[in-house]
Design an enzyme around this catalytic site. Structure first.
Site, mmCIF file in Angstrom:
data_model
loop_
_atom_site.group_PDB
_atom_site.id
_atom_site.type_symbol
_atom_site.label_atom_id
_atom_site.label_comp_id
_atom_site.label_asym_id
_atom_site.label_seq_id
_atom_site.Cartn_x
_atom_site.Cartn_y
_atom_site.Cartn_z
ATOM 1 N N GLY A 79 -2.540 48.402 0.066
ATOM 2 C CA GLY A 79 -3.689 49.171 0.977
ATOM 3 C C GLY A 79 -3.856 50.401 0.774
ATOM 4 O O GLY A 79 -2.824 51.217 0.275
ATOM 5 N N SER A 82 -6.851 56.867 4.518
ATOM 6 C CA SER A 82 -7.486 58.320 4.467
ATOM 7 C C SER A 82 -6.342 59.196 4.067
ATOM 8 O O SER A 82 -6.620 60.295 3.391
ATOM 9 C CB SER A 82 -7.911 58.870 5.899
ATOM 10 O OG SER A 82 -8.900 57.901 6.237
ATOM 11 N N PHE A 83 -5.174 58.982 4.577
ATOM 12 C CA PHE A 83 -4.124 59.864 4.355
ATOM 13 C C PHE A 83 -2.833 59.293 3.371
ATOM 14 O O PHE A 83 -2.038 60.273 3.050
ATOM 15 C CB PHE A 83 -3.143 60.121 5.671
ATOM 16 C CG PHE A 83 -4.008 60.335 6.899
ATOM 17 C CD1 PHE A 83 -4.824 61.415 6.820
ATOM 18 C CD2 PHE A 83 -4.227 59.749 8.017
ATOM 19 C CE1 PHE A 83 -5.644 61.965 7.869
ATOM 20 C CE2 PHE A 83 -4.959 59.948 9.149
ATOM 21 C CZ PHE A 83 -5.880 61.094 8.919
ATOM 22 N N GLY A 84 -3.048 58.095 2.690
ATOM 23 C CA GLY A 84 -1.930 57.641 1.825
ATOM 24 C C GLY A 84 -2.110 56.108 1.646
ATOM 25 O O GLY A 84 -3.374 55.575 1.587
ATOM 26 N N LYS A 85 -1.120 55.703 1.133
ATOM 27 C CA LYS A 85 -1.067 54.289 0.638
ATOM 28 C C LYS A 85 -0.195 53.628 1.574
ATOM 29 O O LYS A 85 0.847 53.931 2.224
ATOM 30 C CB LYS A 85 -0.642 54.322 -0.703
ATOM 31 C CG LYS A 85 -1.655 55.095 -1.812
ATOM 32 C CD LYS A 85 -1.035 55.074 -3.122
ATOM 33 C CE LYS A 85 -1.777 56.102 -3.753
ATOM 34 N NZ LYS A 85 -0.988 56.545 -5.147
ATOM 35 N N VAL A 86 -0.346 52.207 1.315
ATOM 36 C CA VAL A 86 0.677 51.281 1.681
ATOM 37 C C VAL A 86 1.241 50.332 0.476
ATOM 38 O O VAL A 86 0.348 49.929 -0.370
ATOM 39 C CB VAL A 86 0.158 50.351 2.925
ATOM 40 C CG1 VAL A 86 1.280 49.279 3.447
ATOM 41 C CG2 VAL A 86 -0.449 50.952 4.006
ATOM 42 N N LYS A 101 4.483 52.503 4.311
ATOM 43 C CA LYS A 101 3.187 53.291 4.510
ATOM 44 C C LYS A 101 3.524 54.826 3.986
ATOM 45 O O LYS A 101 4.478 55.146 4.877
ATOM 46 C CB LYS A 101 2.675 53.136 5.868
ATOM 47 C CG LYS A 101 1.309 53.659 6.185
ATOM 48 C CD LYS A 101 0.851 53.258 7.495
ATOM 49 C CE LYS A 101 -0.481 53.931 8.047
ATOM 50 N NZ LYS A 101 -0.720 53.219 9.429
ATOM 51 N N ASP A 196 -8.532 50.258 18.852
ATOM 52 C CA ASP A 196 -9.254 50.079 17.358
ATOM 53 C C ASP A 196 -9.256 48.804 16.788
ATOM 54 O O ASP A 196 -8.780 48.453 15.867
ATOM 55 C CB ASP A 196 -8.814 51.012 16.567
ATOM 56 C CG ASP A 196 -9.452 51.266 15.428
ATOM 57 O OD1 ASP A 196 -10.726 50.930 15.275
ATOM 58 O OD2 ASP A 196 -9.009 51.502 13.947
ATOM 59 N N LYS A 198 -10.225 45.390 15.253
ATOM 60 C CA LYS A 198 -11.113 44.795 14.570
ATOM 61 C C LYS A 198 -10.446 44.072 13.503
ATOM 62 O O LYS A 198 -9.277 44.155 13.256
ATOM 63 C CB LYS A 198 -11.889 46.083 13.705
ATOM 64 C CG LYS A 198 -10.755 46.964 12.829
ATOM 65 C CD LYS A 198 -11.593 48.097 12.241
ATOM 66 C CE LYS A 198 -10.453 48.931 11.681
ATOM 67 N NZ LYS A 198 -11.340 50.244 11.041
ATOM 68 N N ASN A 201 -7.878 45.241 11.001
ATOM 69 C CA ASN A 201 -6.185 45.493 11.751
ATOM 70 C C ASN A 201 -5.466 44.083 12.195
ATOM 71 O O ASN A 201 -4.337 44.456 12.946
ATOM 72 C CB ASN A 201 -6.474 46.367 12.957
ATOM 73 C CG ASN A 201 -6.706 47.683 12.196
ATOM 74 O OD1 ASN A 201 -6.787 48.044 11.360
ATOM 75 N ND2 ASN A 201 -7.182 48.879 13.307
#
Length: 404
Positions: A79, A82-86, A101, A196, A198, A201
């Site tokens: 995954g 915005s701030f990085g990867k999983v 993460k 949040d 959805k 998630n």
């Protein structure tokens, strides 16, 4: 006077002696405790104990050695955000699989999102006891990155399965809605609003149970009657009060659950339009279209959850209890649900932890960066030093009794 001085000096000497004696006793006590701890760990690692070597090694590392990036093999990217990867990662010592993460501090600070990241960590710390919330095993940081070591869940996003099947039949949608509702109710009991919800998630584990993830937009510390007004969330699922930048409370989560349940039953979010302005207008002014292919109790529940006035919305008085007692959920035994005793209506086909068929190939085909391993010790520049100080108290490791 001479006599008084002599007595004072004698008492000072005596006090000094006492202090020295106390200090030496304290030093000896600490040394003994250290030896005892070492002895305890040695005995844990002893092959004669009925305890697995991998567990004893993990205990040893947890007690004496801080966890670091190089403790893991990073296998695949599963995954991106915005701030990085999983990443799918395997702990070298225990061979356990985790979703790690990895977030870039520089980007977080540039976007002034430190508060959301620390809120996510704080919420994750409280999730240990709930079956449908993702669990945190470790959090740690290097000079330039933050690491969350989380439960690895590989049954795929609910969104992925919904796209493939277009709609879910009512019993399946009810099962998912019940597990999501119980997770939201648990967060609300901790005075946390999720905000949040959805399909992206909401994950399925390999058994087919719900796992709620991504707590970056959670709001902590909201008591039963308090509100907040931060504008955040995903357009299709935004409640009217959030859209209008009005005060909102935990009932915002019940609106989002209504939106997700509607999408499960009808195939699209309730107020969806390709034109965002039109979609916002629909959310604020239009009633949801409830076609008769859903049961009366299902339509009644959707009407209650998608009530535009939050003070009249289902859940506004007794929160999760109101949903539990709704006729739509009458087939659900809530005790069995919480104990994971209800057989999921769908079990994702996965052959093992390295089976990534339910993850987007857009991510899994990306190369894993070597910088993940090389960041155990980095040169500390001024900007990196500033970033390093922005996340105090971020690191976490499980307590020994939790590991055992």
């Amino acid at each position: 006077n001479c006599l008084n001085m002599a007595v004072t000096e004698a008492s000072c000497d005596l006090t000094y002696c006492k202090m020295r004696g106390f200090a030496s006793v304290l030093t000896a006590f600490i040394k003994e405790r250290k030896m005892g701890l070492n002895d305890f760990i040695q005995r844990l690692c002893s092959p004669s104990l009925p305890i697995s070597n991998s567990l004893s090694r993990l205990l040893y590392h947890s007690l004496l050695s801080p966890i670091k990036p190089s403790d893991f093999d990073y296998l695949k990217i599963i995954g991106k955000g915005s701030f990085g990867k999983v990443l799918l990662a395997r702990h070298k010592e225990t061979t356990n699989y985790y979703a790690v993460k990895v977030l870039q501090k520089k980007i977080i600070m540039k976007k002034k999102e430190q508060r959301h990241i620390m809120a996510e960590r704080s919420v994750l710390m409280k999730n240990i006891k709930h079956p449908f919330l993702v669990g945190l095993h470790y959090s740690f940081q290097t000079t330039d990155k933050l690491y969350f070591v989380l439960d690895y869940v590989n049954g795929g996003e609910l969104f992925y399965h919904l796209q493939r099947e277009r709609i879910f039949l009512e019993p399946r949608a009810r099962f998912y809605a019940a597990e999501i509702a119980s997770a939201l109710g648990y967060l609300h009991a901790l005075h946390i609003v999720y905000r949040d919800l959805k399909p992206e998630n909401i994950l399925l584990d390999s058994s087919g149970h719900i796992v709620l993830t991504d707590f970056g937009l959670c709001k902590e510390g909201l008591e039963d009657n308090s509100t907040t007004s931060t504008f955040c969330g995903t357009p299709e699922y935004l409640a009217p009060e959030v859209l209008q930048k009005q005060a909102y409370d935990r009932t915002v989560d019940w609106w989002c659950l209504g939106s997700v349940l509607y999408e499960m039953l009808y195939g699209l979010p309730p107020f969806y339009s390709r034109n965002t302005a039109e979609m916002y207008h629909n959310i604020l002014h239009k009633a949801p279209v409830l076609k008769p292919n859903v049961s009366n109790s299902g339509r009644e529940l959707l009407e209650g959850l998608l009530q535009k006035d939050r003070t009249k919305r289902l859940g506004s008085k007794d929160d999760f209890l109101e949903l539990q007692h709704h006729s739509f959920f009458s087939p659900i035994n809530w005790d069995d649900l919480m104990a994971r005793k209800i057989t999921p209506p769908f079990i994702p086909s996965v052959s093992g932890p390295t089976d990534l068929r339910h993850f987007d190939t857009e991510f899994t085909h990306l190369p894993v960066s070597g910088s993940l391993l090389n960041s155990d010790s980095l040169a500390v520049t001024n900007s990196v030093r500033e970033a390093a100080g922005a996340f105090p108290g971020f690191s976490y490791g499980p307590p020994v009794d939790h590991l055992m």
